[in-house]
Design a protein around this motif. Structure first.
Motif, PDB file in Angstrom:
ATOM      1  N   MET A 237       0.245 -15.073 -48.402  1.00 19.36           N
ATOM      2  CA  MET A 237      -1.156 -15.438 -48.480  1.00 19.36           C
ATOM      3  C   MET A 237      -1.550 -15.653 -49.935  1.00 19.36           C
ATOM      4  N   ARG A 238      -0.904 -16.539 -50.566  1.00  9.56           N
ATOM      5  CA  ARG A 238      -1.172 -16.847 -51.963  1.00  9.56           C
ATOM      6  C   ARG A 238      -2.557 -17.467 -52.121  1.00  9.56           C
ATOM      7  N   GLY A 239      -3.244 -17.091 -53.181  1.00 15.80           N
ATOM      8  CA  GLY A 239      -4.541 -17.679 -53.473  1.00 15.80           C
ATOM      9  C   GLY A 239      -5.709 -17.016 -52.784  1.00 15.80           C
ATOM     10  N   ILE A 240      -5.463 -15.942 -52.034  1.00 13.81           N
ATOM     11  CA  ILE A 240      -6.550 -15.250 -51.339  1.00 13.81           C
ATOM     12  C   ILE A 240      -6.910 -13.994 -52.118  1.00 13.81           C
ATOM     13  N   THR A 241      -8.195 -13.823 -52.328  1.00 11.61           N
ATOM     14  CA  THR A 241      -8.696 -12.666 -53.055  1.00 11.61           C
ATOM     15  C   THR A 241      -9.666 -11.904 -52.163  1.00 11.61           C
ATOM     16  N   VAL A 242      -9.505 -10.588 -52.110  1.00 14.77           N
ATOM     17  CA  VAL A 242     -10.439  -9.750 -51.368  1.00 14.77           C
ATOM     18  C   VAL A 242     -11.521  -9.292 -52.340  1.00 14.77           C
ATOM     19  N   LYS A 243     -12.757  -9.559 -51.982  1.00 17.90           N
ATOM     20  CA  LYS A 243     -13.912  -9.158 -52.792  1.00 17.90           C
ATOM     21  C   LYS A 243     -14.642  -8.036 -52.073  1.00 17.90           C
ATOM     22  N   ASN A 244     -15.435  -7.286 -52.830  1.00 20.20           N
ATOM     23  CA  ASN A 244     -16.237  -6.237 -52.205  1.00 20.20           C
ATOM     24  C   ASN A 244     -17.507  -5.990 -52.999  1.00 20.20           C
ATOM     25  N   LYS A 245     -18.456  -5.350 -52.337  1.00 17.45           N
ATOM     26  CA  LYS A 245     -19.678  -4.922 -53.020  1.00 17.45           C
ATOM     27  C   LYS A 245     -19.925  -3.432 -52.788  1.00 17.45           C
ATOM     28  N   VAL A 246     -18.847  -2.673 -52.873  1.00 22.78           N
ATOM     29  CA  VAL A 246     -18.913  -1.229 -52.658  1.00 22.78           C
ATOM     30  C   VAL A 246     -19.840  -0.577 -53.682  1.00 22.78           C
ATOM     31  N   LYS A 247     -19.705  -0.919 -54.944  1.00 15.99           N
ATOM     32  CA  LYS A 247     -20.521  -0.298 -55.988  1.00 15.99           C
ATOM     33  C   LYS A 247     -22.008  -0.545 -55.755  1.00 15.99           C
ATOM     34  N   ILE A 248     -22.355  -1.769 -55.439  1.00 16.95           N
ATOM     35  CA  ILE A 248     -23.767  -2.113 -55.223  1.00 16.95           C
ATOM     36  C   ILE A 248     -24.339  -1.305 -54.067  1.00 16.95           C
ATOM     37  N   VAL A 249     -23.624  -1.265 -52.952  1.00 17.51           N
ATOM     38  CA  VAL A 249     -24.116  -0.549 -51.775  1.00 17.51           C
ATOM     39  C   VAL A 249     -24.137   0.956 -52.024  1.00 17.51           C
ATOM     40  N   ARG A 250     -23.117   1.468 -52.720  1.00 20.70           N
ATOM     41  CA  ARG A 250     -23.078   2.907 -53.045  1.00 20.70           C
ATOM     42  C   ARG A 250     -24.326   3.309 -53.817  1.00 20.70           C
ATOM     43  N   ILE A 251     -24.715   2.514 -54.783  1.00 23.57           N
ATOM     44  CA  ILE A 251     -25.890   2.820 -55.603  1.00 23.57           C
ATOM     45  C   ILE A 251     -27.172   2.651 -54.793  1.00 23.57           C
ATOM     46  N   GLU A 252     -27.246   1.590 -53.995  1.00 23.18           N
ATOM     47  CA  GLU A 252     -28.440   1.339 -53.173  1.00 23.18           C
ATOM     48  C   GLU A 252     -28.657   2.410 -52.118  1.00 23.18           C
ATOM     49  N   LYS A 253     -27.588   2.952 -51.577  1.00 26.45           N
ATOM     50  CA  LYS A 253     -27.699   3.890 -50.456  1.00 26.45           C
ATOM     51  C   LYS A 253     -27.572   5.345 -50.883  1.00 26.45           C
ATOM     52  N   GLY A 254     -28.177   5.714 -51.950  1.00 27.23           N
ATOM     53  CA  GLY A 254     -28.192   7.121 -52.292  1.00 27.23           C
ATOM     54  C   GLY A 254     -27.832   7.426 -53.721  1.00 27.23           C
ATOM     55  N   GLY A 255     -27.311   6.473 -54.435  1.00 26.34           N
ATOM     56  CA  GLY A 255     -27.048   6.673 -55.842  1.00 26.34           C
ATOM     57  C   GLY A 255     -26.010   7.720 -56.187  1.00 26.34           C
ATOM     58  N   LEU A 256     -25.045   7.952 -55.300  1.00 28.60           N
ATOM     59  CA  LEU A 256     -23.977   8.884 -55.641  1.00 28.60           C
ATOM     60  C   LEU A 256     -23.194   8.352 -56.832  1.00 28.60           C
ATOM     61  N   THR A 257     -22.709   9.256 -57.644  1.00 25.07           N
ATOM     62  CA  THR A 257     -21.826   8.822 -58.724  1.00 25.07           C
ATOM     63  C   THR A 257     -20.511   8.379 -58.113  1.00 25.07           C
ATOM     64  N   GLN A 258     -19.739   7.682 -58.893  1.00 30.96           N
ATOM     65  CA  GLN A 258     -18.427   7.241 -58.443  1.00 30.96           C
ATOM     66  C   GLN A 258     -17.565   8.439 -58.046  1.00 30.96           C
ATOM     67  N   SER A 259     -17.616   9.503 -58.839  1.00 23.09           N
ATOM     68  CA  SER A 259     -16.840  10.719 -58.544  1.00 23.09           C
ATOM     69  C   SER A 259     -17.286  11.373 -57.246  1.00 23.09           C
ATOM     70  N   GLU A 260     -18.584  11.490 -57.055  1.00 21.25           N
ATOM     71  CA  GLU A 260     -19.119  12.103 -55.830  1.00 21.25           C
ATOM     72  C   GLU A 260     -18.715  11.299 -54.604  1.00 21.25           C
ATOM     73  N   PHE A 261     -18.849   9.989 -54.704  1.00 21.70           N
ATOM     74  CA  PHE A 261     -18.516   9.136 -53.572  1.00 21.70           C
ATOM     75  C   PHE A 261     -17.026   9.170 -53.269  1.00 21.70           C
ATOM     76  N   ALA A 262     -16.209   9.136 -54.310  1.00 25.28           N
ATOM     77  CA  ALA A 262     -14.759   9.200 -54.133  1.00 25.28           C
ATOM     78  C   ALA A 262     -14.365  10.468 -53.383  1.00 25.28           C
ATOM     79  N   LYS A 263     -14.964  11.582 -53.758  1.00 23.86           N
ATOM     80  CA  LYS A 263     -14.670  12.860 -53.108  1.00 23.86           C
ATOM     81  C   LYS A 263     -15.059  12.815 -51.630  1.00 23.86           C
TER      82      LYS A 263
END
Length: 70
Positions: free
Chosen positions: A1-27
């Protein structure tokens, strides 16, 4: 599957839905902060299981968080 890139908006949604830090969310979803950093920076494609955990925790559909870009 050459040329295919997976994109995401995890950071945006994480911040919008409660503002957890990256560390808190990862845990909450069971990964390290470094792994979450790579996912949010779009430098690491998580497994489908982890994608589902992230979307479940953020109460967001999988296709709203992750998509394929050619």
């Amino acid at each position: 599957m050459r040329g295919i890139t997976v994109k995401n908006k995890v950071k945006i949604v994480r911040i919008e839905k409660g503002g957890l830090t990256q560390s808190e969310f990862a845990k909450k979803v069971g990964v390290t902060r470094q792994t979450m950093n790579l996912i949010e920076a779009q430098k690491y494609n998580p497994t489908i299981q982890l994608c589902l955990q992230i979307s479940k925790y953020l109460d967001t559909s999988l296709d709203e968080l992750f998509w394929i870009e050619n």
